[in-house]
Design a protein around this motif. Structure first.
Motif, PDB file in Angstrom:
ATOM      1  N   LEU A  90     -55.621   4.910  15.062  1.00 46.91           N
ATOM      2  CA  LEU A  90     -56.336   4.870  13.793  1.00 46.91           C
ATOM      3  C   LEU A  90     -57.074   3.547  13.667  1.00 46.91           C
ATOM      4  O   LEU A  90     -56.504   2.484  13.877  1.00 46.91           O
ATOM      5  CB  LEU A  90     -55.361   5.031  12.618  1.00 46.91           C
ATOM      6  N   PHE A  91     -58.356   3.646  13.326  1.00 50.46           N
ATOM      7  CA  PHE A  91     -59.153   2.445  13.045  1.00 50.46           C
ATOM      8  C   PHE A  91     -59.631   2.529  11.610  1.00 50.46           C
ATOM      9  O   PHE A  91     -60.316   3.470  11.222  1.00 50.46           O
ATOM     10  CB  PHE A  91     -60.362   2.347  13.977  1.00 50.46           C
ATOM     11  N   ASN A  92     -59.237   1.542  10.791  1.00 49.13           N
ATOM     12  CA  ASN A  92     -59.662   1.537   9.393  1.00 49.13           C
ATOM     13  C   ASN A  92     -60.695   0.454   9.157  1.00 49.13           C
ATOM     14  O   ASN A  92     -60.530  -0.690   9.572  1.00 49.13           O
ATOM     15  CB  ASN A  92     -58.480   1.302   8.448  1.00 49.13           C
ATOM     16  N   CYS A  93     -61.758   0.842   8.493  1.00 47.78           N
ATOM     17  CA  CYS A  93     -62.820  -0.095   8.128  1.00 47.78           C
ATOM     18  C   CYS A  93     -62.884  -0.159   6.609  1.00 47.78           C
ATOM     19  O   CYS A  93     -63.205   0.840   5.962  1.00 47.78           O
ATOM     20  CB  CYS A  93     -64.158   0.383   8.694  1.00 47.78           C
ATOM     21  N   GLN A  94     -62.528  -1.302   6.049  1.00 50.37           N
ATOM     22  CA  GLN A  94     -62.607  -1.436   4.588  1.00 50.37           C
ATOM     23  C   GLN A  94     -64.010  -1.887   4.208  1.00 50.37           C
ATOM     24  O   GLN A  94     -64.482  -2.939   4.624  1.00 50.37           O
ATOM     25  CB  GLN A  94     -61.576  -2.432   4.065  1.00 50.37           C
ATOM     26  N   VAL A  95     -64.668  -1.055   3.426  1.00 51.94           N
ATOM     27  CA  VAL A  95     -66.057  -1.291   3.041  1.00 51.94           C
ATOM     28  C   VAL A  95     -66.097  -2.029   1.704  1.00 51.94           C
ATOM     29  O   VAL A  95     -65.376  -1.681   0.771  1.00 51.94           O
ATOM     30  CB  VAL A  95     -66.825   0.040   2.923  1.00 51.94           C
ATOM     31  N   GLN A  96     -66.946  -3.037   1.635  1.00 54.29           N
ATOM     32  CA  GLN A  96     -67.147  -3.776   0.397  1.00 54.29           C
ATOM     33  C   GLN A  96     -68.548  -3.498  -0.142  1.00 54.29           C
ATOM     34  O   GLN A  96     -69.401  -2.931   0.534  1.00 54.29           O
ATOM     35  CB  GLN A  96     -66.972  -5.274   0.635  1.00 54.29           C
ATOM     36  N   GLY A  97     -68.759  -3.913  -1.380  1.00 59.34           N
ATOM     37  CA  GLY A  97     -70.087  -3.809  -1.965  1.00 59.34           C
ATOM     38  C   GLY A  97     -71.068  -4.704  -1.223  1.00 59.34           C
ATOM     39  O   GLY A  97     -70.724  -5.371  -0.251  1.00 59.34           O
ATOM     40  N   LEU A  98     -72.288  -4.716  -1.703  1.00 59.51           N
ATOM     41  CA  LEU A  98     -73.336  -5.491  -1.030  1.00 59.51           C
ATOM     42  C   LEU A  98     -73.030  -6.986  -1.046  1.00 59.51           C
ATOM     43  O   LEU A  98     -72.570  -7.531  -2.048  1.00 59.51           O
ATOM     44  CB  LEU A  98     -74.680  -5.274  -1.725  1.00 59.51           C
ATOM     45  N   SER A  99     -73.271  -7.624   0.085  1.00 60.66           N
ATOM     46  CA  SER A  99     -73.254  -9.081   0.109  1.00 60.66           C
ATOM     47  C   SER A  99     -74.484  -9.579  -0.664  1.00 60.66           C
ATOM     48  O   SER A  99     -75.380  -8.800  -1.010  1.00 60.66           O
ATOM     49  CB  SER A  99     -73.313  -9.590   1.546  1.00 60.66           C
ATOM     50  N   TYR A 100     -74.542 -10.874  -0.899  1.00 59.49           N
ATOM     51  CA  TYR A 100     -75.697 -11.411  -1.629  1.00 59.49           C
ATOM     52  C   TYR A 100     -76.998 -11.129  -0.882  1.00 59.49           C
ATOM     53  O   TYR A 100     -77.994 -10.698  -1.485  1.00 59.49           O
ATOM     54  CB  TYR A 100     -75.530 -12.914  -1.864  1.00 59.49           C
ATOM     55  N   LEU A 101     -77.013 -11.358   0.437  1.00 60.87           N
ATOM     56  CA  LEU A 101     -78.245 -11.133   1.203  1.00 60.87           C
ATOM     57  C   LEU A 101     -78.622  -9.657   1.236  1.00 60.87           C
ATOM     58  O   LEU A 101     -79.810  -9.312   1.191  1.00 60.87           O
ATOM     59  CB  LEU A 101     -78.084 -11.685   2.625  1.00 60.87           C
ATOM     60  N   GLU A 102     -77.633  -8.762   1.297  1.00 62.62           N
ATOM     61  CA  GLU A 102     -77.927  -7.334   1.207  1.00 62.62           C
ATOM     62  C   GLU A 102     -78.496  -6.994  -0.169  1.00 62.62           C
ATOM     63  O   GLU A 102     -79.418  -6.180  -0.293  1.00 62.62           O
ATOM     64  CB  GLU A 102     -76.665  -6.512   1.471  1.00 62.62           C
ATOM     65  N   PHE A 103     -77.937  -7.605  -1.203  1.00 58.82           N
ATOM     66  CA  PHE A 103     -78.429  -7.413  -2.567  1.00 58.82           C
ATOM     67  C   PHE A 103     -79.909  -7.779  -2.662  1.00 58.82           C
ATOM     68  O   PHE A 103     -80.704  -7.052  -3.268  1.00 58.82           O
ATOM     69  CB  PHE A 103     -77.597  -8.270  -3.517  1.00 58.82           C
ATOM     70  N   VAL A 104     -80.282  -8.897  -2.058  1.00 54.60           N
ATOM     71  CA  VAL A 104     -81.679  -9.335  -2.065  1.00 54.60           C
ATOM     72  C   VAL A 104     -82.572  -8.303  -1.377  1.00 54.60           C
ATOM     73  O   VAL A 104     -83.652  -7.958  -1.874  1.00 54.60           O
ATOM     74  CB  VAL A 104     -81.808 -10.717  -1.382  1.00 54.60           C
ATOM     75  N   LEU A 105     -82.112  -7.770  -0.241  1.00 57.28           N
ATOM     76  CA  LEU A 105     -82.891  -6.758   0.482  1.00 57.28           C
ATOM     77  C   LEU A 105     -83.003  -5.457  -0.308  1.00 57.28           C
ATOM     78  O   LEU A 105     -84.092  -4.884  -0.439  1.00 57.28           O
ATOM     79  CB  LEU A 105     -82.253  -6.484   1.846  1.00 57.28           C
ATOM     80  N   PHE A 106     -81.885  -4.980  -0.827  1.00 59.68           N
ATOM     81  CA  PHE A 106     -81.863  -3.710  -1.553  1.00 59.68           C
ATOM     82  C   PHE A 106     -82.775  -3.748  -2.781  1.00 59.68           C
ATOM     83  O   PHE A 106     -83.416  -2.758  -3.121  1.00 59.68           O
ATOM     84  CB  PHE A 106     -80.436  -3.374  -1.981  1.00 59.68           C
ATOM     85  N   HIS A 107     -82.813  -4.902  -3.456  1.00 55.08           N
ATOM     86  CA  HIS A 107     -83.583  -5.012  -4.693  1.00 55.08           C
ATOM     87  C   HIS A 107     -84.963  -5.626  -4.472  1.00 55.08           C
ATOM     88  O   HIS A 107     -85.696  -5.841  -5.440  1.00 55.08           O
ATOM     89  CB  HIS A 107     -82.806  -5.840  -5.716  1.00 55.08           C
ATOM     90  N   LYS A 108     -85.314  -5.912  -3.215  1.00 50.82           N
ATOM     91  CA  LYS A 108     -86.632  -6.467  -2.871  1.00 50.82           C
ATOM     92  C   LYS A 108     -86.895  -7.760  -3.639  1.00 50.82           C
ATOM     93  O   LYS A 108     -87.940  -7.933  -4.279  1.00 50.82           O
ATOM     94  CB  LYS A 108     -87.742  -5.445  -3.163  1.00 50.82           C
TER      95      LYS A 108
END
Length: 326
Positions: A137-155
């Motif tokens: 079993l491999f578990n990947c715990q997903v978190q919300g957007l990092s700050y840099l991802e936030f910048v990309l997602f919101h342009k």
């Protein structure tokens, strides 16, 4: 506002490496952080390079309300397996299926498909999954957007204004659909997500009846970010607010909040004694936007504790195990 779909390469890359090795892959994390979208990105990449057959069981969809037990889940998979293509089985919100882990283990033992399990509660790793041999079993715990991802997602531009918006609204990937300049709509969405987490991942699973106590506890934790707290000190503080609850009840509620990934507890580490202490922990929120609406709204003033929450989540995202010291 049109949503900008940005590939979350870190997660997609980890999952791609694990597929095809006979390992059950699970994604866990707070509801709304984008687990299903990451799997869709992964599958889109696989489709472009190989002949695959996808079997998707999504318990969020009414199409799959009839699948209640693990036997019904296995029967559905058996009915839809392809003998000519590589089979990928995705079970989304798996915790909604009774004893789902038994069905997943059975499918994994047959070797007829790659399996991806998605869950919004740490309980998906309980049961038979906890008895699987190491490496199955491999578990990947997903978190919300990092700050840099936030910048990309919101342009946005990477500047102080963008950081302030991140600390106000948090990093849920669906926010670009509404536009962060629309304060009331953003608050409504975040409150709706918080209520869904409380209902689906805490109240129903924990059979909790004292909803006012739960909401007051969440608000108290939000007001006391990064402070050392114990069940006894929380119970005393809530009693002063007219809500009577024993430390044992508080401990139980905190456990459900952590299992839903809404909050994280950080233990104290005694450096001279080299041991973890079981009292006076700190608590942080998975998403600072949810914390803000739990306390009042995203209009809250940004404080050093708000930034501390963001730093804690950044360290977790980098793979560190975080403790507070005496």
């Amino acid at each position: 506002m049109e949503q900008l779909l940005v590939e979350r390469k870190e997660y997609v890359g980890k999952l791609r490496i694990m597929l095809g090795k006979g390992i059950i892959v699970s994604l866990t994390g707070q509801r709304g952080v984008g687990k299903s979208s990451i799997v869709r990105m992964l599958m889109d990449g696989l489709r472009s390079g190989s002949d695959i057959h996808l079997i998707n069981i999504n318990k969020e969809s009414t199409d799959f309300y009839g699948i209640v037990t693990y036997k019904e889940m296995v029967a559905y998979v058996d009915e839809h397996l392809s003998s000519e293509k590589r089979n990928y089985v995705i079970v989304d919100e798996a915790q909604e299926i009774e004893e789902f882990e038994k069905g997943i283990s059975e499918l994994q033992s047959r070797g007829v498909c790659d399996i991806i399990v998605i869950g919004s509660n740490a309980g998906v790793l309980d049961g038979e999954f906890g008895t699987l041999p190491e490496g199955h079993l491999f578990n990947c715990q997903v978190q919300g957007l990092s700050y840099l991802e936030f910048v990309l997602f919101h342009k946005l531009h990477n500047n102080d204004t963008a950081l302030e918006l991140y600390l106000q609204h948090g990093g849920l990937p669906q926010l670009p659909r509404f536009g962060i300049d629309n304060q009331d709509v953003v608050d409504d969405y975040l409150m709706s997500m918080l209520n869904t987490i409380l209902l689906k991942d805490i109240l129903e699973r924990g059979n909790i009846r004292n909803i006012p106590l739960l909401r007051m506890l969440i608000k108290y934790l939000g007001e006391n970010l990064g402070k050392r707290l114990s069940a006894r000190s929380i119970a005393s503080a809530l009693k002063n607010r007219g809500m009577d609850a024993s430390p044992n009840i508080i401990l139980g509620y905190l456990d459900y909040l952590c299992k839903s990934f809404l909050i994280s507890r950080v233990a104290r580490y005694n450096i001279p004694a080299r041991k973890v202490l079981e009292y006076d922990e700190k608590f942080y929120f998975e998403d600072i936007g949810l914390r803000n609406v739990a306390v009042s709204s995203t209009h809250l003033k940004i404080t050093d504790k708000t930034m501390e929450n963001a730093v804690y989540k950044h360290l977790c995202r980098q793979g560190f195990k975080v403790y507070t010291t005496t």
